[in-house]
Design a protein around this motif. Sequence first.
Motif, PDB file in Angstrom:
ATOM      1  N   LEU A  25      35.821  47.487  44.371  1.00 15.50           N
ATOM      2  CA  LEU A  25      35.865  46.273  45.179  1.00 15.50           C
ATOM      3  C   LEU A  25      34.719  45.305  44.866  1.00 15.50           C
ATOM      4  O   LEU A  25      34.948  44.098  44.786  1.00 15.50           O
ATOM      5  CB  LEU A  25      35.880  46.615  46.666  1.00 15.50           C
ATOM      6  CG  LEU A  25      36.243  45.447  47.597  1.00 15.50           C
ATOM      7  CD1 LEU A  25      37.709  45.067  47.445  1.00 15.50           C
ATOM      8  CD2 LEU A  25      35.944  45.805  49.053  1.00 15.50           C
ATOM      9  N   PRO A  26      33.465  45.776  44.672  1.00 14.82           N
ATOM     10  CA  PRO A  26      32.400  44.822  44.315  1.00 14.82           C
ATOM     11  C   PRO A  26      32.681  44.083  43.005  1.00 14.82           C
ATOM     12  O   PRO A  26      32.422  42.875  42.898  1.00 14.82           O
ATOM     13  CB  PRO A  26      31.155  45.708  44.210  1.00 14.82           C
ATOM     14  CG  PRO A  26      31.444  46.866  45.124  1.00 14.82           C
ATOM     15  CD  PRO A  26      32.910  47.124  44.944  1.00 14.82           C
ATOM     16  N   GLU A  27      33.210  44.784  42.000  1.00 13.46           N
ATOM     17  CA  GLU A  27      33.569  44.122  40.734  1.00 13.46           C
ATOM     18  C   GLU A  27      34.692  43.118  40.955  1.00 13.46           C
ATOM     19  O   GLU A  27      34.700  42.027  40.374  1.00 13.46           O
ATOM     20  CB  GLU A  27      34.014  45.159  39.705  1.00 13.46           C
ATOM     21  CG  GLU A  27      32.942  46.142  39.268  1.00 13.46           C
ATOM     22  CD  GLU A  27      33.532  47.210  38.373  1.00 13.46           C
ATOM     23  OE1 GLU A  27      34.039  46.866  37.287  1.00 13.46           O
ATOM     24  OE2 GLU A  27      33.498  48.394  38.768  1.00 13.46           O
ATOM     25  N   LEU A  28      35.639  43.499  41.786  1.00 19.72           N
ATOM     26  CA  LEU A  28      36.753  42.611  42.086  1.00 19.72           C
ATOM     27  C   LEU A  28      36.259  41.339  42.770  1.00 19.72           C
ATOM     28  O   LEU A  28      36.701  40.232  42.446  1.00 19.72           O
ATOM     29  CB  LEU A  28      37.756  43.342  42.977  1.00 19.72           C
ATOM     30  CG  LEU A  28      39.022  42.591  43.358  1.00 19.72           C
ATOM     31  CD1 LEU A  28      39.914  42.404  42.141  1.00 19.72           C
ATOM     32  CD2 LEU A  28      39.777  43.322  44.451  1.00 19.72           C
ATOM     33  N   ARG A  29      35.318  41.480  43.697  1.00 16.92           N
ATOM     34  CA  ARG A  29      34.781  40.304  44.378  1.00 16.92           C
ATOM     35  C   ARG A  29      34.122  39.361  43.377  1.00 16.92           C
ATOM     36  O   ARG A  29      34.326  38.143  43.436  1.00 16.92           O
ATOM     37  CB  ARG A  29      33.763  40.713  45.446  1.00 16.92           C
ATOM     38  CG  ARG A  29      33.162  39.518  46.182  1.00 16.92           C
ATOM     39  CD  ARG A  29      32.292  39.920  47.348  1.00 16.92           C
ATOM     40  NE  ARG A  29      31.055  40.554  46.917  1.00 16.92           N
ATOM     41  CZ  ARG A  29      30.059  40.881  47.747  1.00 16.92           C
ATOM     42  NH1 ARG A  29      30.174  40.642  49.052  1.00 16.92           N
ATOM     43  NH2 ARG A  29      28.975  41.463  47.294  1.00 16.92           N
ATOM     44  N   ASP A  30      33.351  39.897  42.445  1.00 16.85           N
ATOM     45  CA  ASP A  30      32.704  39.049  41.439  1.00 16.85           C
ATOM     46  C   ASP A  30      33.737  38.305  40.604  1.00 16.85           C
ATOM     47  O   ASP A  30      33.568  37.113  40.295  1.00 16.85           O
ATOM     48  CB  ASP A  30      31.810  39.898  40.531  1.00 16.85           C
ATOM     49  CG  ASP A  30      30.585  40.445  41.249  1.00 16.85           C
ATOM     50  OD1 ASP A  30      30.245  39.911  42.330  1.00 16.85           O
ATOM     51  OD2 ASP A  30      29.983  41.413  40.742  1.00 16.85           O
ATOM     52  N   ALA A  31      34.811  39.001  40.229  1.00 16.82           N
ATOM     53  CA  ALA A  31      35.844  38.380  39.391  1.00 16.82           C
ATOM     54  C   ALA A  31      36.597  37.290  40.146  1.00 16.82           C
ATOM     55  O   ALA A  31      36.885  36.227  39.590  1.00 16.82           O
ATOM     56  CB  ALA A  31      36.805  39.451  38.885  1.00 16.82           C
ATOM     57  N   VAL A  32      36.902  37.539  41.403  1.00 16.98           N
ATOM     58  CA  VAL A  32      37.606  36.531  42.204  1.00 16.98           C
ATOM     59  C   VAL A  32      36.720  35.305  42.398  1.00 16.98           C
ATOM     60  O   VAL A  32      37.187  34.161  42.329  1.00 16.98           O
ATOM     61  CB  VAL A  32      38.041  37.125  43.563  1.00 16.98           C
ATOM     62  CG1 VAL A  32      38.602  36.037  44.472  1.00 16.98           C
ATOM     63  CG2 VAL A  32      39.079  38.216  43.353  1.00 16.98           C
ATOM     64  N   ARG A  33      35.424  35.528  42.632  1.00 19.91           N
ATOM     65  CA  ARG A  33      34.496  34.403  42.799  1.00 19.91           C
ATOM     66  C   ARG A  33      34.488  33.495  41.572  1.00 19.91           C
ATOM     67  O   ARG A  33      34.416  32.266  41.695  1.00 19.91           O
ATOM     68  CB  ARG A  33      33.081  34.931  43.020  1.00 19.91           C
ATOM     69  CG  ARG A  33      32.798  35.421  44.422  1.00 19.91           C
ATOM     70  CD  ARG A  33      31.393  35.985  44.462  1.00 19.91           C
ATOM     71  NE  ARG A  33      30.927  36.249  45.813  1.00 19.91           N
ATOM     72  CZ  ARG A  33      29.730  36.730  46.085  1.00 19.91           C
ATOM     73  NH1 ARG A  33      28.887  37.018  45.112  1.00 19.91           N
ATOM     74  NH2 ARG A  33      29.362  36.948  47.340  1.00 19.91           N
ATOM     75  N   LYS A  34      34.544  34.089  40.386  1.00 19.31           N
ATOM     76  CA  LYS A  34      34.455  33.304  39.154  1.00 19.31           C
ATOM     77  C   LYS A  34      35.637  32.361  38.986  1.00 19.31           C
ATOM     78  O   LYS A  34      35.538  31.346  38.298  1.00 19.31           O
ATOM     79  CB  LYS A  34      34.338  34.238  37.947  1.00 19.31           C
ATOM     80  CG  LYS A  34      32.987  34.941  37.856  1.00 19.31           C
ATOM     81  CD  LYS A  34      32.923  35.905  36.682  1.00 19.31           C
ATOM     82  CE  LYS A  34      31.574  36.610  36.633  1.00 19.31           C
ATOM     83  NZ  LYS A  34      31.503  37.622  35.549  1.00 19.31           N
ATOM     84  N   ILE A  35      36.762  32.688  39.592  1.00 25.92           N
ATOM     85  CA  ILE A  35      37.936  31.813  39.488  1.00 25.92           C
ATOM     86  C   ILE A  35      37.720  30.532  40.282  1.00 25.92           C
ATOM     87  O   ILE A  35      38.204  29.470  39.917  1.00 25.92           O
ATOM     88  CB  ILE A  35      39.199  32.553  39.971  1.00 25.92           C
ATOM     89  CG1 ILE A  35      39.403  33.838  39.161  1.00 25.92           C
ATOM     90  CG2 ILE A  35      40.424  31.658  39.873  1.00 25.92           C
ATOM     91  CD1 ILE A  35      39.468  33.638  37.662  1.00 25.92           C
ATOM     92  N   GLY A  36      36.992  30.638  41.380  1.00 27.76           N
ATOM     93  CA  GLY A  36      36.676  29.446  42.174  1.00 27.76           C
ATOM     94  C   GLY A  36      37.851  28.858  42.927  1.00 27.76           C
ATOM     95  O   GLY A  36      37.873  27.652  43.197  1.00 27.76           O
ATOM     96  N   ALA A  37      38.830  29.678  43.264  1.00 27.43           N
ATOM     97  CA  ALA A  37      40.011  29.165  43.964  1.00 27.43           C
ATOM     98  C   ALA A  37      39.651  28.692  45.363  1.00 27.43           C
ATOM     99  O   ALA A  37      38.766  29.243  46.024  1.00 27.43           O
ATOM    100  CB  ALA A  37      41.077  30.254  44.036  1.00 27.43           C
ATOM    101  N   ASP A  38      40.357  27.665  45.827  1.00 22.54           N
ATOM    102  CA  ASP A  38      40.174  27.165  47.183  1.00 22.54           C
ATOM    103  C   ASP A  38      40.850  28.063  48.211  1.00 22.54           C
ATOM    104  O   ASP A  38      40.349  28.237  49.323  1.00 22.54           O
ATOM    105  CB  ASP A  38      40.748  25.753  47.304  1.00 22.54           C
ATOM    106  CG  ASP A  38      40.047  24.769  46.377  1.00 22.54           C
ATOM    107  OD1 ASP A  38      38.835  24.581  46.533  1.00 22.54           O
ATOM    108  OD2 ASP A  38      40.728  24.217  45.495  1.00 22.54           O
ATOM    109  N   VAL A  39      41.998  28.612  47.835  1.00 22.65           N
ATOM    110  CA  VAL A  39      42.755  29.493  48.725  1.00 22.65           C
ATOM    111  C   VAL A  39      43.170  30.725  47.932  1.00 22.65           C
ATOM    112  O   VAL A  39      43.712  30.602  46.827  1.00 22.65           O
ATOM    113  CB  VAL A  39      44.003  28.793  49.298  1.00 22.65           C
ATOM    114  CG1 VAL A  39      44.729  29.719  50.283  1.00 22.65           C
ATOM    115  CG2 VAL A  39      43.629  27.479  49.979  1.00 22.65           C
TER     116      VAL A  39
END
Length: 255
Positions: A31-45
Amino acid sequence: MTETSATAAPLTVMTVNIHKGFTSFNRKFILPELRDAVRKIGADVVFLQEVLGTHEGHAKKVNGWPESPHYEFLADSIWPQYAYGKNVVAPKSDHGNAVMSKFPIVRYQNHDVSLPGPEKRGLLHCVLRVPGQAVDVHVICVHLGLAESHRVQQIDLLCEMVRSEVPDNAPLIVAGDFNDWRRRCNAVLEREIGLREVFVNAYGEPAKTFPSRFPLFCLDRIYVRNASVHLPVVLPRKPWSHLSDHAPLVAEIHL
């Protein structure tokens, strides 16, 4: 088109089934790695499926298990607004769908679309107040059943919900894991409630997303109404095939 909607900035949306924060076959908690990867996308929603709210057993045994529910851990300081729809409830755990948003969520409701059998499914409907947009934006996070007979009924329930809860002129984004490997949903959703699938609209066919290492099946979708989409993409296998068994989808939505 009104002046406010014409000048509203586009928003980026992402959908991903996170498999409860574990790699395939629950080999490793990531989950911590997943959070970092999702953050990098920068999606609004961000539309999330298979999100754990609580799990007392894992909390005691798994290293790095967050104290907060997984949707709060993922949202952190990046997405100040989030909503969780609890679909599966066990004595010491629960999981479901979640929406994380950089815009205010003015209200939300989780609709239980479970049918007789072991699978519990839901439709999480959120209403967003987007700056520069004259009308509130409606988003629905979807996770449908594995049985086709269940999906047919759940799609009917989704159509009924949209007709009763979403104004005809409101921008609508519906995204998630449809488990629609036979590609039956698109025609029904377009005919009944005017939803267009963004990959079909851009490239002529839905995106292959499962399994993420060698995608063969088009299980995940993004649909829109009263909006247009610019260059939707399937995120690359590295690092995503390590982080989820579903390849995430991202699209820029113009309201």
